[in-house]
Design a protein around this motif. Structure first.
Motif, short mmCIF file in Angstrom:
data_model
loop_
_atom_site.label_atom_id
_atom_site.label_comp_id
_atom_site.label_asym_id
_atom_site.label_seq_id
_atom_site.Cartn_x
_atom_site.Cartn_y
_atom_site.Cartn_z
N GLY A 294 -2.80 -3.62 -16.13
CA GLY A 294 -2.22 -4.71 -16.92
C GLY A 294 -0.76 -4.96 -16.60
O GLY A 294 -0.34 -6.11 -16.45
N ASP A 295 0.02 -3.91 -16.47
CA ASP A 295 1.44 -4.07 -16.16
C ASP A 295 1.64 -4.71 -14.79
O ASP A 295 2.52 -5.55 -14.61
N ARG A 296 0.81 -4.34 -13.82
CA ARG A 296 0.90 -4.93 -12.47
C ARG A 296 0.48 -6.40 -12.51
O ARG A 296 1.08 -7.23 -11.83
N MET B 23 -0.74 -6.53 -5.96
CA MET B 23 -1.02 -5.52 -6.98
C MET B 23 -0.77 -4.11 -6.42
O MET B 23 -0.35 -3.21 -7.15
N TYR B 24 -1.05 -3.93 -5.14
CA TYR B 24 -0.91 -2.62 -4.49
C TYR B 24 0.47 -2.40 -3.88
O TYR B 24 0.92 -1.27 -3.77
N ASP B 25 1.12 -3.46 -3.45
CA ASP B 25 2.42 -3.37 -2.78
C ASP B 25 3.52 -3.24 -3.83
O ASP B 25 4.23 -4.20 -4.13
N LEU B 26 3.68 -2.06 -4.37
CA LEU B 26 4.57 -1.83 -5.50
C LEU B 26 6.03 -2.13 -5.21
O LEU B 26 6.76 -2.59 -6.08
N ILE C 175 1.35 -1.53 2.22
CA ILE C 175 0.87 -0.61 1.19
C ILE C 175 0.92 0.79 1.78
O ILE C 175 0.23 1.09 2.76
N SER C 176 1.76 1.62 1.20
CA SER C 176 1.91 3.00 1.68
C SER C 176 0.88 3.89 0.97
O SER C 176 0.26 3.49 -0.01
N ARG C 177 0.76 5.09 1.47
CA ARG C 177 -0.13 6.08 0.86
C ARG C 177 0.29 6.32 -0.59
O ARG C 177 -0.54 6.40 -1.48
N ASP C 178 1.60 6.44 -0.83
CA ASP C 178 2.10 6.70 -2.19
C ASP C 178 1.83 5.53 -3.13
O ASP C 178 1.49 5.74 -4.30
N ALA D 135 -0.53 5.73 -6.36
CA ALA D 135 -0.04 5.32 -7.69
C ALA D 135 -1.02 4.36 -8.36
O ALA D 135 -1.32 4.49 -9.55
N ILE D 136 -1.53 3.40 -7.60
CA ILE D 136 -2.49 2.43 -8.16
C ILE D 136 -3.79 3.13 -8.53
O ILE D 136 -4.36 2.88 -9.60
#
Length: 190
Positions: free
Chosen positions: A63-65, A116-119, A125-128, A132-133
């Protein structure tokens, strides 16, 4: 008589929103009613907190993303108006043959999902980030070891250039056979 909030939208505003988003006038008026009910300050805009009061978003692990996607990167804006709200929702409109708008095309749906994944919004998109997702999505239902294994395997399978990250092009390739148009569509107020 109908909803008084729908009276606040002029016909030219409805036409402009329809042209930019593909929603029908009836859908626009009904979504405007929902928008105004969320607008606790009666200022014609919604904040992140207003959006997080939507029950479906409040219980969604991402939801936050999703709320983050409503706000444009780098603008520092802390609120959105109705047109901005509708433009984000347009990403989730089902695609209609021969009436496809750019906002809800396959590519735009994939860009939205990628965000959504690319924080850190660096275009990869990294492993971290993936980890996190995954943690947001499954919580404590899967062990940290299993989540790490899933993240590493996903990076291994999607990463074509060997940089240990997933670019947008690699993301698209990984989802090539996925029916993104169907999976990222919501029926709006039919």
């Amino acid at each position: 008589m109908g909803n008084t909030s729908s009276l606040l939208l002029r016909e030219d505003e409805i036409a402009q929103i329809q042209e930019k988003t593909g929603f029908t006038p009836n859908q626009i008026e009904r979504l405007y009613s929902r928008f105004t009910s969320l607008d606790r300050g009666n200022c014609g805009t919604l904040s992140r907190e207003d959006l997080l009061r939507i029950p479906e978003l409040a219980i969604n692990p991402l939801g936050d993303r999703i709320v983050h996607a409503f706000f444009q990167e780098g603008t520092g804006d802390s609120s959105i108006n109705f047109l901005q709200f509708m433009q984000v929702l347009a990403h989730f409109r089902p695609i209609k043959k021969n009436k496809d708008l750019k906002l809800n095309s396959r590519e735009q749906k994939l860009k939205f999902a990628f965000k959504m994944y690319d924080l850190d919004s660096d275009g990869k998109i990294s492993r971290d980030e993936l980890l996190a997702i995954l943690q947001m999505m499954v919580g404590s239902n899967i062990s940290e070891e299993q989540l790490t294994s899933i993240a590493e395997r996903t990076i291994f399978e999607a990463d074509q250039d060997g940089d240990q990250m997933i670019s947008f092009a690699e993301f698209c390739n990984a989802l090539e056979r996925t029916d993104v148009e169907q999976k990222m569509s919501i029926r709006f107020l039919n």
